[in-house]
Design a protein around this motif. Structure first.
Motif, short mmCIF file in Angstrom:
data_model
loop_
_atom_site.label_atom_id
_atom_site.label_comp_id
_atom_site.label_asym_id
_atom_site.label_seq_id
_atom_site.Cartn_x
_atom_site.Cartn_y
_atom_site.Cartn_z
N ASP A 143 0.73 -1.19 -0.12
CA ASP A 143 -0.05 0.03 -0.16
C ASP A 143 0.93 1.27 -0.01
OD1 ASP A 143 0.95 -0.15 2.66
OD2 ASP A 143 -0.87 -0.57 3.61
N VAL A 144 0.14 2.27 0.30
CA VAL A 144 0.84 3.76 0.37
C VAL A 144 2.19 3.69 1.22
CG1 VAL A 144 -0.58 4.62 1.90
CG2 VAL A 144 0.87 6.14 0.44
N PHE A 145 1.72 2.92 2.49
CA PHE A 145 2.77 3.02 3.38
C PHE A 145 4.20 2.15 2.94
CE2 PHE A 145 -1.06 3.07 5.82
CZ PHE A 145 -0.75 4.29 6.65
N ALA A 146 3.95 1.18 1.96
CA ALA A 146 5.29 0.36 1.50
C ALA A 146 6.07 1.43 0.53
CB ALA A 146 4.76 -0.54 0.44
N GLY A 189 10.82 5.40 0.12
CA GLY A 189 11.36 6.63 0.12
C GLY A 189 11.84 7.20 1.40
N GLY A 190 11.34 6.93 2.55
CA GLY A 190 11.83 7.19 3.82
C GLY A 190 13.30 6.61 3.89
N TRP A 191 13.37 5.25 3.53
CA TRP A 191 14.91 4.92 3.49
C TRP A 191 15.98 5.28 2.57
CZ3 TRP A 191 17.00 2.44 7.51
CH2 TRP A 191 16.23 1.97 8.56
N ALA A 192 15.38 5.59 1.54
CA ALA A 192 16.14 6.37 0.44
C ALA A 192 16.76 7.54 0.91
CB ALA A 192 15.52 6.76 -0.92
N LEU A 193 15.76 8.52 1.69
CA LEU A 193 16.09 9.73 2.33
C LEU A 193 16.89 9.63 3.45
CD1 LEU A 193 15.86 12.76 2.55
CD2 LEU A 193 13.87 12.28 4.09
N PRO A 247 -3.09 7.06 11.03
CA PRO A 247 -2.20 7.30 10.39
C PRO A 247 -1.79 8.30 9.31
CG PRO A 247 -2.89 5.00 10.82
CD PRO A 247 -3.76 5.87 10.85
N ALA A 248 -2.84 8.33 8.35
CA ALA A 248 -2.93 9.04 7.21
C ALA A 248 -3.22 10.54 7.23
CB ALA A 248 -3.76 8.63 6.08
N HIS A 249 -3.36 10.73 8.84
CA HIS A 249 -3.95 12.45 8.92
C HIS A 249 -2.74 13.35 8.50
CE1 HIS A 249 -5.69 15.99 11.08
NE2 HIS A 249 -6.89 14.98 10.88
#
Length: 464
Positions: free
Chosen positions: A158-161, A166-170, A307-309
């Motif tokens: 999903d979007v969290f994947a 993206g988070g780990w690339a950053l 979570p998506a807020h």
């Protein structure tokens, strides 16, 4: 006495360099000259206009407007008074505002800390009316773990994947060390296992945790981020003034390049002869990073925020922006012997992280009453063991594989032809003259001393 004063001046000058970095090669002076009087005039005129033209009959609008103006003028003061930090691109004023936002967020956390959970929840509902009378619904991942098929695996992407990737690339762009990144990635999955009895969404199937998260999402993010780091390290940074570019396309390209790094420094957290204090500092980095990520999930769960807020997204964006200069300042503090103090942005990041943790413990007292002590003890023990194991393995790797590269570089610089060294050694062994033998041994000893001094000089501040 004079030498002591000189050392203090040098230390202060070096601290200003990492905490208040100046801009090099200014091409458009108008953007870097102080405009304090102009800024004051425009701000006061805007304040005068808003004070006497807006309708102040609605109480909520009055409070919102007052809060927005407080933040606005606090950011203006940040631009005028706060330090640049270690970055200057795209403009130092942006990083001054980042530091100002971190100070403002820290002050807000201190205010929240001395309220009760009911009042804090009311504040959040007042800021975000859509959260009124809503409850947190956590998605369950540890269901029918033995059922593994492509359709179910795809449902977990999903979007969290993509956020994981993206988070780990950053994170790779920020930390720039594969060993530390993989340690944090693996230890986060261990953290989820240890706190799954408190946070239900931490419970995941083994293939979801170790295959989809660690290997695919996190692993690909680390690989892509480290690849970008390698490319940026090899790039030749030569900046041309926009005034010297005559084509419109060239000016636009140069303006866009302003949002890229001015340079890219090779990062070496560990070396073969790292001191125990540096190893301990890297372990602290891993611990603080995991604590900051753990705060995200506890804050969301304790104050019942989906979570998506947007409030979660805003906090994650703020923490990400704050962490960039913080990690750079911490790296310099750890690896540079001339730096005796940690940077102000790094200090603020640590203060925010630990204050958030205190808030979680205070307002989640009912939740933490369910804590199983053995899980927490095991988590701390695994944190320490993994951190020092990461440091040890990285040091062993550097000691076994990196020295060969260093020796080749030094030999190439010291001898233009490596064959000359071999001939020199063979000639010394075959010589019959005691004087020649003595001189030859002295020469080789001087060369060996040169290599050791040169290596020591390179490792004095942690850079190659």
């Amino acid at each position: 006495m004079a030498s002591t004063r000189g050392d203090l001046e040098e230390e202060e000058e070096h601290f200003r360099f990492i905490n208040e970095r100046a801009v090099d090669d200014i091409s458009l002076e108008i953007f870097y000259k102080p405009h304090t009087i102009t800024l004051l005039t425009v701000s006061v005129l805007g304040l005068l206009y808003l004070a006497f033209t807006r309708d102040d009959d609605v109480q909520e609008d009055n409070i919102w407007t007052g809060m927005c103006l407080v933040v606005f003028f606090f950011l203006i003061i940040s631009i005028l008074a706060f330090p640049n930090g270690p970055f200057t691109r795209p403009h130092p004023a942006i990083w001054r505002m980042v530091f100002g936002l971190s100070v403002f967020y820290f002050m807000m956390l201190l205010f929240v800390l001395f309220q009760n959970r009911r009042d804090v929840r009311k504040m959040i509902e007042w800021l975000y009316p859509d959260l009124h009378n809503t409850s947190l619904v956590e998605k369950e991942y540890a269901v029918n773990c033995s059922q593994i098929n492509l359709s179910r695996i795809w449902s977990h992407c999903d979007v969290f994947a993509f956020a994981h990737f993206g988070g780990w690339a950053l994170k790779a762009l920020l930390i720039r060390h594969a060993g530390i990144l993989w340690t944090i990635s693996v230890m986060w999955e261990v953290t989820e296992v240890m706190f799954a009895h408190l946070l239900p969404n931490f419970a995941e199937c083994w293939w979801d945790s170790w295959v989809l998260d660690v290997l695919l999402c996190n692993g690909l993010g680390i690989v892509v981020g480290m690849y970008i780091c390698d490319k940026l390290e090899m790039r030749n940074y030569h900046w041309e003034s926009i005034k010297d570019i005559h084509s419109t396309t060239g000016k636009i390209r140069r303006a866009l390049l302003q949002f890229t790094p001015a340079s890219w420094t090779h990062v070496r957290w560990l070396d073969p002869y790292s001191s125990y204090m540096r190893c301990f500092a890297v372990a602290i980095l891993i611990f603080v990073w995991l604590t900051s990520e753990l705060n995200t999930f506890f804050l969301k769960h304790i104050f019942e925020i989906p979570p998506a807020h947007s409030i979660n997204i805003i906090r994650l964006f703020l923490i990400s922006v704050i962490s960039a200069p913080s990690i750079r300042q911490y790296f310099i503090y750890v690896t540079d012997t001339r730096c005796k103090r940690v940077g102000t942005q790094c200090w603020m990041f640590c203060a925010i992280t630990f204050t958030e943790a205190i808030i979680c413990v205070k307002f989640g007292s009912e939740l933490f009453k369910q804590t199983e002590a053995m899980y927490v003890i095991a988590w701390f023990a695994s944190q320490l063991m993994s951190s020092f194991l990461c440091v040890y393995l990285c040091t062993i790797y550097a000691r076994r594989w990196k020295w060969k590269m260093f020796d080749d570089l030094l030999d190439e610089k010291f001898f233009k032809d490596k064959c000359l060294q071999k001939k020199m050694e063979d000639s010394i062994e075959r010589t019959s003259s005691a004087q020649d033998l003595k001189q030859g041994n002295k020469y080789l000893a001087e060369r060996k001393g040169y290599n050791l001094r040169h290596k020591g000089k390179q490792y004095a501040n942690g850079h190659l």
